[in-house]
Scaffold this motif. Structure first.
Motif, PDB file in Angstrom:
ATOM      1  N   GLU A  69       0.545  -1.173   0.067  1.00  0.00           N
ATOM      2  CA  GLU A  69       0.080  -0.052  -0.043  1.00  0.00           C
ATOM      3  C   GLU A  69       0.965   1.235  -0.080  1.00  0.00           C
ATOM      4  N   GLN A  70       1.909   1.098   0.672  1.00  0.00           N
ATOM      5  CA  GLN A  70       2.793   2.364   0.548  1.00  0.00           C
ATOM      6  C   GLN A  70       4.289   2.095   0.218  1.00  0.00           C
ATOM      7  N   VAL A  71       4.816   2.808  -0.610  1.00  0.00           N
ATOM      8  CA  VAL A  71       6.297   2.494  -0.950  1.00  0.00           C
ATOM      9  C   VAL A  71       7.059   3.835  -0.880  1.00  0.00           C
ATOM     10  N   VAL A  72       8.291   3.816  -0.853  1.00  0.00           N
ATOM     11  CA  VAL A  72       9.280   4.705  -1.032  1.00  0.00           C
ATOM     12  C   VAL A  72       9.857   4.821  -2.341  1.00  0.00           C
ATOM     13  N   TRP A  73       9.389   5.839  -3.305  1.00  0.00           N
ATOM     14  CA  TRP A  73       9.556   5.903  -4.782  1.00  0.00           C
ATOM     15  C   TRP A  73      11.046   5.817  -4.892  1.00  0.00           C
ATOM     16  N   GLU A  74      11.883   6.433  -4.455  1.00  0.00           N
ATOM     17  CA  GLU A  74      13.154   6.406  -4.670  1.00  0.00           C
ATOM     18  C   GLU A  74      13.887   4.998  -4.416  1.00  0.00           C
ATOM     19  N   SER A  75      13.288   4.156  -3.718  1.00  0.00           N
ATOM     20  CA  SER A  75      14.091   2.994  -3.653  1.00  0.00           C
ATOM     21  C   SER A  75      13.077   1.852  -4.338  1.00  0.00           C
ATOM     22  N   PHE A  76      12.155   2.134  -4.564  1.00  0.00           N
ATOM     23  CA  PHE A  76      11.120   1.267  -5.258  1.00  0.00           C
ATOM     24  C   PHE A  76      11.314   1.199  -6.722  1.00  0.00           C
ATOM     25  N   LEU A  77      12.411   0.357  -7.108  1.00  0.00           N
ATOM     26  CA  LEU A  77      12.948   0.217  -8.315  1.00  0.00           C
ATOM     27  C   LEU A  77      12.952  -1.229  -9.099  1.00  0.00           C
ATOM     28  N   PRO A  78      12.642  -1.021 -10.292  1.00  0.00           N
ATOM     29  CA  PRO A  78      12.590  -2.593 -10.823  1.00  0.00           C
ATOM     30  C   PRO A  78      13.936  -3.516 -10.459  1.00  0.00           C
ATOM     31  N   VAL A  79      15.133  -2.745 -10.446  1.00  0.00           N
ATOM     32  CA  VAL A  79      16.384  -3.587 -10.189  1.00  0.00           C
ATOM     33  C   VAL A  79      16.175  -4.114  -8.720  1.00  0.00           C
ATOM     34  N   ASN A  80      15.502  -3.448  -7.586  1.00  0.00           N
ATOM     35  CA  ASN A  80      15.193  -3.976  -6.446  1.00  0.00           C
ATOM     36  C   ASN A  80      14.035  -4.579  -6.184  1.00  0.00           C
ATOM     37  N   THR A  81      12.995  -4.806  -7.032  1.00  0.00           N
ATOM     38  CA  THR A  81      11.888  -5.415  -6.928  1.00  0.00           C
ATOM     39  C   THR A  81      11.436  -6.313  -7.917  1.00  0.00           C
ATOM     40  N   GLN A  82      11.293  -7.567  -7.743  1.00  0.00           N
ATOM     41  CA  GLN A  82      10.959  -8.714  -8.673  1.00  0.00           C
ATOM     42  C   GLN A  82       9.496  -8.381  -9.350  1.00  0.00           C
ATOM     43  N   SER A  83       9.205  -8.333 -10.466  1.00  0.00           N
ATOM     44  CA  SER A  83       7.975  -8.292 -11.369  1.00  0.00           C
ATOM     45  C   SER A  83       7.937  -6.788 -11.406  1.00  0.00           C
ATOM     46  N   LEU A  84       8.664  -5.776 -11.000  1.00  0.00           N
ATOM     47  CA  LEU A  84       8.166  -4.321 -10.929  1.00  0.00           C
ATOM     48  C   LEU A  84       8.878  -3.844 -12.277  1.00  0.00           C
ATOM     49  N   SER A  85       8.008  -3.155 -13.093  1.00  0.00           N
ATOM     50  CA  SER A  85       8.766  -2.388 -14.281  1.00  0.00           C
ATOM     51  C   SER A  85       8.233  -0.927 -14.304  1.00  0.00           C
ATOM     52  N   GLU A  86       8.925  -0.280 -15.058  1.00  0.00           N
ATOM     53  CA  GLU A  86       8.361   1.475 -15.373  1.00  0.00           C
ATOM     54  C   GLU A  86       8.206   1.536 -16.702  1.00  0.00           C
ATOM     55  N   VAL A  87       7.098   2.339 -16.665  1.00  0.00           N
ATOM     56  CA  VAL A  87       6.559   2.415 -18.064  1.00  0.00           C
ATOM     57  C   VAL A  87       7.133   3.519 -18.950  1.00  0.00           C
ATOM     58  N   ALA A  88       7.301   3.275 -20.313  1.00  0.00           N
ATOM     59  CA  ALA A  88       8.125   3.940 -20.966  1.00  0.00           C
ATOM     60  C   ALA A  88       7.346   4.511 -22.279  1.00  0.00           C
ATOM     61  N   TYR A  89       6.391   3.735 -22.483  1.00  0.00           N
ATOM     62  CA  TYR A  89       5.169   4.031 -23.692  1.00  0.00           C
ATOM     63  C   TYR A  89       3.880   3.888 -23.339  1.00  0.00           C
ATOM     64  N   VAL A  90       2.959   4.393 -23.725  1.00  0.00           N
ATOM     65  CA  VAL A  90       1.534   4.199 -23.595  1.00  0.00           C
ATOM     66  C   VAL A  90       0.891   4.484 -25.018  1.00  0.00           C
ATOM     67  N   THR A  91       0.123   3.359 -25.344  1.00  0.00           N
ATOM     68  CA  THR A  91      -0.670   3.379 -26.667  1.00  0.00           C
ATOM     69  C   THR A  91      -2.166   3.018 -26.481  1.00  0.00           C
ATOM     70  N   PRO A  92      -2.957   3.956 -26.689  1.00  0.00           N
ATOM     71  CA  PRO A  92      -4.253   3.311 -26.600  1.00  0.00           C
ATOM     72  C   PRO A  92      -4.851   2.840 -27.788  1.00  0.00           C
ATOM     73  N   TYR A  93      -5.846   1.966 -27.857  1.00  0.00           N
ATOM     74  CA  TYR A  93      -6.286   1.140 -29.080  1.00  0.00           C
ATOM     75  C   TYR A  93      -7.759   1.353 -29.082  1.00  0.00           C
ATOM     76  N   TYR A  94      -8.379   1.541 -30.242  1.00  0.00           N
ATOM     77  CA  TYR A  94      -9.698   1.961 -30.535  1.00  0.00           C
ATOM     78  C   TYR A  94     -10.342   0.823 -31.409  1.00  0.00           C
ATOM     79  N   PHE A  95     -11.710   0.683 -31.276  1.00  0.00           N
ATOM     80  CA  PHE A  95     -12.385  -0.288 -32.289  1.00  0.00           C
ATOM     81  C   PHE A  95     -13.678   0.189 -32.223  1.00  0.00           C
ATOM     82  N   MET A  96     -14.100   0.619 -33.655  1.00  0.00           N
ATOM     83  CA  MET A  96     -15.258   1.228 -33.880  1.00  0.00           C
ATOM     84  C   MET A  96     -15.413   2.730 -33.206  1.00  0.00           C
ATOM     85  N   GLY A  97     -14.848   3.207 -33.180  1.00  0.00           N
ATOM     86  CA  GLY A  97     -14.550   4.641 -32.516  1.00  0.00           C
ATOM     87  C   GLY A  97     -14.455   4.678 -31.054  1.00  0.00           C
TER      88      GLY A  97
END
Length: 107
Positions: A69-97
């Protein structure tokens, strides 16, 4: 969106000046892979598929399952935490508008 592969739960973490906002999202697909580079550093690549109506931003962090529920952002890093990733891109996908799903990741 209902798809048999979109059956996972992730926890999204978004940094703000007031602190880190945590959100648990169900009905997702999250696949991550950590590889060791030639110089000994590790790199995490991942794909996250979110159902329509769920948002994510570049710089947010994604953790498989229900995260703390609470994390320390500066130490909550992918290198320190298994299955943690940082988002580099976001793409929305549309169907029929209409927004169908959103993909986010790091290549």
């Amino acid at each position: 969106m209902t798809h048999p592969l979109c059956n996972q739960t992730v926890t999204l973490y978004h940094p703000t000046p007031q602190g880190v906002i945590r959100r648990v999202v169900t009905g997702c697909f999250y696949h991550w892979q950590q590889t060791c580079l030639a110089d000994g550093l590790e790199e995490t690549t991942f794909l996250l598929v979110l159902p329509a109506g769920e948002s994510v931003s570049v710089g947010d962090r994604v953790l498989a399952g229900i995260g703390p529920e609470q994390v320390v952002w500066e130490s909550f890093l992918p290198v320190n935490t298994q299955s943690l990733s940082e988002v580099a891109y976001v793409t929305p996908y549309y169907f029929m508008g209409r927004l169908h799903h959103t993909e986010a990741g790091r290549k």
